[in-house]
Design a protein around this motif. Structure first.
Motif, short mmCIF file in Angstrom:
data_model
loop_
_atom_site.label_atom_id
_atom_site.label_comp_id
_atom_site.label_asym_id
_atom_site.label_seq_id
_atom_site.Cartn_x
_atom_site.Cartn_y
_atom_site.Cartn_z
N CYS A 64 38.25 50.93 53.47
CA CYS A 64 39.73 50.82 53.49
C CYS A 64 40.55 51.20 52.23
O CYS A 64 40.26 50.68 51.36
CB CYS A 64 40.46 49.75 54.24
N ASP A 65 41.57 51.73 52.25
CA ASP A 65 42.35 51.95 51.09
C ASP A 65 43.37 51.15 51.00
O ASP A 65 43.66 50.43 49.75
CB ASP A 65 43.03 53.51 50.98
N VAL A 66 43.76 50.31 51.98
CA VAL A 66 44.56 48.98 51.77
C VAL A 66 44.18 48.23 53.07
O VAL A 66 43.88 48.50 54.11
CB VAL A 66 46.12 49.32 51.75
N VAL A 67 44.08 46.84 52.85
CA VAL A 67 44.03 45.92 53.83
C VAL A 67 45.20 45.14 53.96
O VAL A 67 45.71 44.73 52.91
CB VAL A 67 42.59 45.07 53.63
N THR A 68 45.54 44.76 55.36
CA THR A 68 46.69 43.68 55.72
C THR A 68 46.07 42.93 56.87
O THR A 68 45.15 43.04 57.30
CB THR A 68 47.87 44.53 55.83
N TYR A 69 46.99 42.02 57.14
CA TYR A 69 46.52 41.14 58.27
C TYR A 69 47.70 40.97 59.07
O TYR A 69 48.90 41.05 58.89
CB TYR A 69 46.22 39.73 57.61
N GLU A 70 47.38 40.67 60.45
CA GLU A 70 48.55 40.28 61.47
C GLU A 70 48.60 39.03 62.07
O GLU A 70 49.21 38.61 62.86
CB GLU A 70 48.32 41.27 62.65
N PHE A 71 47.79 38.33 61.36
CA PHE A 71 47.41 37.07 62.00
C PHE A 71 47.45 35.90 60.92
O PHE A 71 46.69 36.08 59.75
CB PHE A 71 45.84 36.99 62.74
N GLU A 72 47.83 34.79 61.14
CA GLU A 72 48.07 33.86 59.96
C GLU A 72 46.89 32.82 59.78
O GLU A 72 46.67 32.43 58.60
CB GLU A 72 49.33 32.92 59.90
N ASN A 73 46.13 32.62 60.65
CA ASN A 73 45.08 31.62 60.49
C ASN A 73 43.76 32.31 60.40
O ASN A 73 42.67 31.79 60.57
CB ASN A 73 45.05 30.89 61.78
N ILE A 74 43.94 32.97 59.09
CA ILE A 74 42.52 33.76 58.61
C ILE A 74 42.30 32.94 57.46
O ILE A 74 43.03 32.57 56.83
CB ILE A 74 42.95 35.10 58.13
N PRO A 75 40.94 32.59 57.29
CA PRO A 75 40.53 31.56 55.90
C PRO A 75 40.80 32.34 54.82
O PRO A 75 40.70 33.61 54.72
CB PRO A 75 39.27 31.41 56.17
N VAL A 76 41.38 31.79 53.82
CA VAL A 76 41.85 32.44 52.62
C VAL A 76 40.83 32.85 51.69
O VAL A 76 40.79 33.87 51.17
CB VAL A 76 43.15 31.75 51.94
N GLU A 77 39.63 31.86 51.43
CA GLU A 77 38.67 32.30 50.61
C GLU A 77 38.07 33.50 50.83
O GLU A 77 37.71 34.12 49.80
CB GLU A 77 37.77 30.86 50.63
N PRO A 78 37.43 33.91 51.97
CA PRO A 78 36.97 35.20 52.06
C PRO A 78 37.78 36.21 51.61
O PRO A 78 37.34 37.13 50.94
CB PRO A 78 36.55 35.11 53.47
N LEU A 79 38.93 36.03 51.91
CA LEU A 79 40.19 37.23 51.64
C LEU A 79 40.14 37.25 49.91
O LEU A 79 40.22 38.32 49.58
CB LEU A 79 41.35 36.97 52.07
N ALA A 80 40.02 36.22 49.35
CA ALA A 80 40.30 36.18 47.85
C ALA A 80 39.24 37.06 47.37
O ALA A 80 39.02 37.71 46.38
CB ALA A 80 40.24 34.76 47.55
N GLN A 81 37.80 36.72 48.05
CA GLN A 81 36.63 37.58 47.75
C GLN A 81 36.71 38.92 47.88
O GLN A 81 36.14 39.76 47.00
CB GLN A 81 35.32 36.79 48.21
N ILE A 82 37.40 39.38 48.91
CA ILE A 82 37.29 40.99 48.77
C ILE A 82 38.48 41.81 48.35
O ILE A 82 38.42 42.76 48.05
CB ILE A 82 37.75 41.17 50.37
N HIS B 120 47.56 43.29 50.89
CA HIS B 120 48.90 43.07 50.95
C HIS B 120 49.34 42.48 52.26
O HIS B 120 48.97 42.91 53.35
CB HIS B 120 49.78 44.43 50.89
N PRO B 121 50.16 41.24 52.40
CA PRO B 121 50.49 40.67 51.15
C PRO B 121 49.28 39.92 50.29
O PRO B 121 48.38 39.77 51.13
CB PRO B 121 51.56 39.79 51.66
N ARG B 122 49.43 39.67 49.29
CA ARG B 122 48.30 38.87 48.67
C ARG B 122 47.91 37.80 49.15
O ARG B 122 48.85 36.95 49.68
CB ARG B 122 48.62 38.80 47.03
N SER B 123 46.61 37.26 49.05
CA SER B 123 45.93 36.08 49.55
C SER B 123 46.68 34.67 49.39
O SER B 123 47.06 33.94 50.07
CB SER B 123 44.59 35.96 49.42
N GLU B 124 47.58 34.71 48.15
CA GLU B 124 48.25 33.71 48.05
C GLU B 124 49.56 33.34 49.08
O GLU B 124 49.76 32.12 49.01
CB GLU B 124 48.67 33.63 46.28
#
Ligand code: AMP
Length: 377
Positions: free
Chosen positions: A67-85, A92-96
């Motif tokens: 993907c050229d850009v990744v986003t999310y539509e759901f809030e209960n995604i674990p943040v740690e794996p996101l920070a790794q990718i 966007h928005p950033r994992s923080e």
């Protein structure tokens, strides 16, 4: 700028992902959806659906690389794996931002630290003293779990010794917050977009009516003073900037009986109360989110007509104990009615299955028409 023809990745395959995918495809993007459950609403309208756990780093990394850009539509995604990718593609928005908004305690602490008006609260640690926290706020108050709370899930109103004892029993060992119960005139929300180039725009403020803690009606224009509307918009814009959001952030607010605005919560994604934008604005919240994360100029969020959005819950499929097909023709026959269904196979009580909007010459007229259509479904 990430131009049409590029690939947008969406984490989460529910209705918000579906409407994001539809907006992105209308603009000529390819869409990949990542969702643990098969045959999800967003997968049905995307170029590719990947079914794997959010913690499956290998699958998540492969998804990010495509993907050229990744986003999310759901809030209960674990943040740690996101920070790794995050290093593999743009996120966007950033994992923080997700980390702050997905946990009530972090959210409220952020509001307090940044001096945004919020509901007074006390933090209760896993082995903390909930009774003392309830005492310090006083009756009536609301106890909410720090994690995984939305649509009233994980919350209990405490009004007397009996409900106090129930709360202590129910929340033992859980990180939670105790907040003051607010007597409000009305609830509002504002959806704000902020692009990767720093441009910001707010959609018109919506007045929201909840039933059993779930959004029932969103009314635009909100039936409150211009001054409060402007304040709510300015608050949303300031929060988007302070949090360095790229994409959308929805801010839910209480207007107290004294006319004060207090933030209840925020969501860094399209929001249920912004669905009216699909039918009543020049640019929808979904298109705006795509524009923002791709660094395109933001569209005009102005509303063309007074409008009311009504959620269609799974309850509509049940008549006492019998199941039935909702009377869709009532909405379809209405010249200003618009029906949106999310393609979910099974209707369950409380499950968001779709929504409809109705436009009219005033908010009150649209609300009367919306209530009538809802009652006939
Ligand atoms: P939440 O899950 O926090 O969005 O809460 C869902 C709904 O419950 C809100 O939209 C309000 O209608 C109600 N609610 C939540 N917290 C409070 C509060 N502190 N005071 C009054 N009503 C509340």
């Amino acid at each position: 700028m990430i131009l049409p023809g590029s690939t947008i990745g969406i984490l989460g395959g529910g209705q918000l992902g579906r409407m994001l995918a539809q907006a992105a495809q209308t603009m000529g993007y390819r869409v990949h959806v990542y969702e643990p459950q098969k045959d999800c609403p967003a997968g049905a309208v995307s170029n590719r659906e990947i079914n794997a756990a959010y913690t499956d780093i290998e699958s998540l990394s492969a998804f990010a690389r495509d993907c050229d850009v990744v986003t999310y539509e759901f809030e209960n995604i674990p943040v740690e794996p996101l920070a790794q990718i995050a290093g593999l593609t743009q996120l966007h928005p950033r994992s923080e931002v997700l980390k702050i908004c997905q946990n009530r305690l972090r959210e409220k602490t952020w509001l307090r630290k940044n001096e945004f008006p919020h509901v007074p609260f006390v933090d209760v640690d896993t082995n903390g003293d909930l009774s003392a926290a309830i005492d310090s706020i006083g009756f009536p108050c609301v106890v909410k779990t720090a994690d995984f709370g939305y649509d009233g899930k994980g919350q209990l109103k405490v009004t007397d010794e009996e409900s106090n004892a129930l709360a202590v029993k129910q929340y033992v060992g859980q990180r939670s917050v105790v907040e003051r119960f607010i007597s409000f005139q009305c609830e509002l929300s504002v959806v704000v977009s902020r692009s990767s180039n720093g441009e910001v725009k707010a959609f018109p403020v919506s007045e929201n009516i909840h039933t059993n803690h779930i959004l029932d009606f969103s009314i635009v224009p909100a039936r409150i003073s211009e001054e409060i509307k402007v304040k709510a918009e300015q608050l949303g814009l300031a929060m988007a900037e302070r949090m360095d959001v790229v994409g959308l952030i929805a801010v839910e607010l209480f207007v107290t009986t004294g006319g004060e605005l207090l933030v209840n919560e925020m969501a860094p994604r399209p929001h249920n109360s912004g669905h009216y934008t699909l039918d009543a604005c020049r640019v929808s919240q979904f298109e705006q989110h795509i524009r923002a994360i791709c660094g395109l100029p933001l569209g005009d969020p102005a509303v063309n007509s007074p409008v009311v959005m009504v959620n269609i819950l799974g309850d509509t499929w049940f008549n006492e104990d019998e199941s039935k097909t909702p009377a869709w023709h009532t909405i379809l026959e209405n010249p200003t009615g618009k029906l949106h269904l999310y393609g979910k196979a099974e209707a369950r009580i409380g499950r968001k299955m779709g929504h409809f909007t109705v436009c009219a010459s005033s908010a009150d007229q649209a609300l009367t028409a919306a209530r009538e259509l809802k009652s006939k479904l």
